[in-house]
Design a protein around this motif. Sequence first.
Motif, PDB file in Angstrom:
ATOM      1  N   ARG A 159       0.904  -1.200   0.111  1.00  0.00           N
ATOM      2  CA  ARG A 159       0.074  -0.001  -0.129  1.00  0.00           C
ATOM      3  C   ARG A 159       0.775   1.221   0.035  1.00  0.00           C
ATOM      4  N   HIS A 160       2.058   1.208   0.322  1.00  0.00           N
ATOM      5  CA  HIS A 160       3.061   2.402   0.754  1.00  0.00           C
ATOM      6  C   HIS A 160       3.863   2.504  -0.426  1.00  0.00           C
ATOM      7  N   LYS A 161       4.258   1.393  -1.123  1.00  0.00           N
ATOM      8  CA  LYS A 161       5.233   0.976  -2.155  1.00  0.00           C
ATOM      9  C   LYS A 161       4.605   1.416  -3.513  1.00  0.00           C
ATOM     10  N   VAL A 162       3.163   1.118  -3.693  1.00  0.00           N
ATOM     11  CA  VAL A 162       2.671   1.449  -5.054  1.00  0.00           C
ATOM     12  C   VAL A 162       2.826   2.879  -5.507  1.00  0.00           C
ATOM     13  N   PRO A 163       2.209   3.654  -4.539  1.00  0.00           N
ATOM     14  CA  PRO A 163       2.283   5.054  -5.130  1.00  0.00           C
ATOM     15  C   PRO A 163       3.827   5.473  -5.301  1.00  0.00           C
ATOM     16  N   GLN A 164       4.882   5.068  -4.554  1.00  0.00           N
ATOM     17  CA  GLN A 164       6.253   5.183  -5.077  1.00  0.00           C
ATOM     18  C   GLN A 164       6.573   4.892  -6.403  1.00  0.00           C
ATOM     19  N   TRP A 165       6.173   3.523  -6.577  1.00  0.00           N
ATOM     20  CA  TRP A 165       6.643   3.223  -7.804  1.00  0.00           C
ATOM     21  C   TRP A 165       5.932   3.825  -9.156  1.00  0.00           C
ATOM     22  N   LEU A 166       4.739   4.314  -8.971  1.00  0.00           N
ATOM     23  CA  LEU A 166       3.846   4.944  -9.970  1.00  0.00           C
ATOM     24  C   LEU A 166       4.577   6.350 -10.196  1.00  0.00           C
ATOM     25  N   SER A 167       5.189   6.957  -9.231  1.00  0.00           N
ATOM     26  CA  SER A 167       5.824   8.296  -9.225  1.00  0.00           C
ATOM     27  C   SER A 167       7.194   8.198  -9.684  1.00  0.00           C
ATOM     28  N   LEU A 168       7.891   6.780 -10.165  1.00  0.00           N
ATOM     29  CA  LEU A 168       9.115   6.850 -10.868  1.00  0.00           C
ATOM     30  C   LEU A 168       9.030   6.083 -12.079  1.00  0.00           C
ATOM     31  N   PRO A 169      10.155   6.482 -12.778  1.00  0.00           N
ATOM     32  CA  PRO A 169      10.145   5.894 -14.305  1.00  0.00           C
ATOM     33  C   PRO A 169      10.230   4.324 -14.089  1.00  0.00           C
ATOM     34  N   PRO A 170       9.594   3.635 -15.194  1.00  0.00           N
ATOM     35  CA  PRO A 170       9.364   4.138 -16.357  1.00  0.00           C
ATOM     36  C   PRO A 170       7.587   4.373 -16.322  1.00  0.00           C
ATOM     37  N   LEU A 171       6.922   4.101 -15.087  1.00  0.00           N
ATOM     38  CA  LEU A 171       5.585   4.393 -14.852  1.00  0.00           C
ATOM     39  C   LEU A 171       5.015   5.778 -14.712  1.00  0.00           C
ATOM     40  N   ALA A 172       6.177   6.669 -14.378  1.00  0.00           N
ATOM     41  CA  ALA A 172       5.706   8.003 -14.105  1.00  0.00           C
ATOM     42  C   ALA A 172       5.442   8.985 -15.374  1.00  0.00           C
ATOM     43  N   GLN A 173       5.832   8.562 -16.737  1.00  0.00           N
ATOM     44  CA  GLN A 173       5.458   9.122 -17.948  1.00  0.00           C
ATOM     45  C   GLN A 173       4.115   8.318 -18.414  1.00  0.00           C
ATOM     46  N   ALA A 174       3.729   7.359 -17.774  1.00  0.00           N
ATOM     47  CA  ALA A 174       2.349   6.749 -18.166  1.00  0.00           C
ATOM     48  C   ALA A 174       1.173   7.090 -17.246  1.00  0.00           C
ATOM     49  N   VAL A 175       1.507   7.661 -15.925  1.00  0.00           N
ATOM     50  CA  VAL A 175       0.555   7.961 -14.966  1.00  0.00           C
ATOM     51  C   VAL A 175       0.084   9.387 -15.006  1.00  0.00           C
ATOM     52  N   LEU A 176      -1.044   9.732 -14.911  1.00  0.00           N
ATOM     53  CA  LEU A 176      -1.368  11.008 -14.796  1.00  0.00           C
ATOM     54  C   LEU A 176      -1.824  11.494 -13.277  1.00  0.00           C
ATOM     55  N   GLN A 177      -2.780  10.373 -12.756  1.00  0.00           N
ATOM     56  CA  GLN A 177      -3.065  11.083 -11.328  1.00  0.00           C
ATOM     57  C   GLN A 177      -3.399   9.429 -10.590  1.00  0.00           C
ATOM     58  N   VAL A 178      -2.894   9.443  -9.355  1.00  0.00           N
ATOM     59  CA  VAL A 178      -3.275   8.332  -8.378  1.00  0.00           C
ATOM     60  C   VAL A 178      -3.792   9.083  -7.024  1.00  0.00           C
ATOM     61  N   THR A 179      -5.012   8.373  -6.610  1.00  0.00           N
ATOM     62  CA  THR A 179      -5.864   8.473  -5.676  1.00  0.00           C
ATOM     63  C   THR A 179      -6.330   7.453  -4.880  1.00  0.00           C
ATOM     64  N   PRO A 180      -6.648   7.152  -3.634  1.00  0.00           N
ATOM     65  CA  PRO A 180      -7.073   6.089  -3.070  1.00  0.00           C
ATOM     66  C   PRO A 180      -8.773   5.871  -3.574  1.00  0.00           C
ATOM     67  N   ALA A 181      -8.696   4.647  -3.730  1.00  0.00           N
ATOM     68  CA  ALA A 181     -10.243   4.269  -4.169  1.00  0.00           C
ATOM     69  C   ALA A 181     -11.282   4.533  -3.461  1.00  0.00           C
TER      70      ALA A 181
END
Length: 199
Positions: A159-181
Amino acid sequence: MSRRKLTEDEIDLWKKVASQTERLSPTSKSVSPYPAQPSAKTGKPREPQVSPLPDQFEIGSRARSKPVKHDLKPSLARSLASEPVQMDGKAFRRMKRGKLRPEGKLDLHGMRIDAAHPALTRFILSSQGAGKRLVLVITGKGKDRDEPGPMPVPRGVLRHKVPQWLSLPPLAQAVLQVTPAHVSHGGSGAYYVYLRRNR
């Protein structure tokens, strides 16, 4: 052995020094150790110079204010909420209320970090390649007990790692917004990931 008397210049010098010093107990009145002597010019006795007393002391006037409590690690929800909204505001509000239906879902329940990270990378990049905009990543809320060891581990490692991974390359250029569901899609144990358009 008799003590010699101070000269008039020495007394003047002492009074100058005494007037420029700071008194240890400001409430006590200063009394000159030397009686007033007549001035050589006028013949009248000189008044001893008494420095004015400082302002009255009030309890707590010099006390330091309480130290500010530092929040070294803000909660995950608060740190995500503080990020600026990159997507359309109306769509963002609908997504937060659970009104937008995710086009894909990845469940990371029970996975270890070494397996979850590549699975997340594959899922996000393939979803963007397929033209999907909103996907759901389920991490789970984590165990209630603390992990043993010298360093405290936050509840829900994924739960803590996924937002970090989404903000780093290679995923950062694919992700526009992350928010709790929304609660209907898993609440704090899942994330909405809004993807950029594939160009």
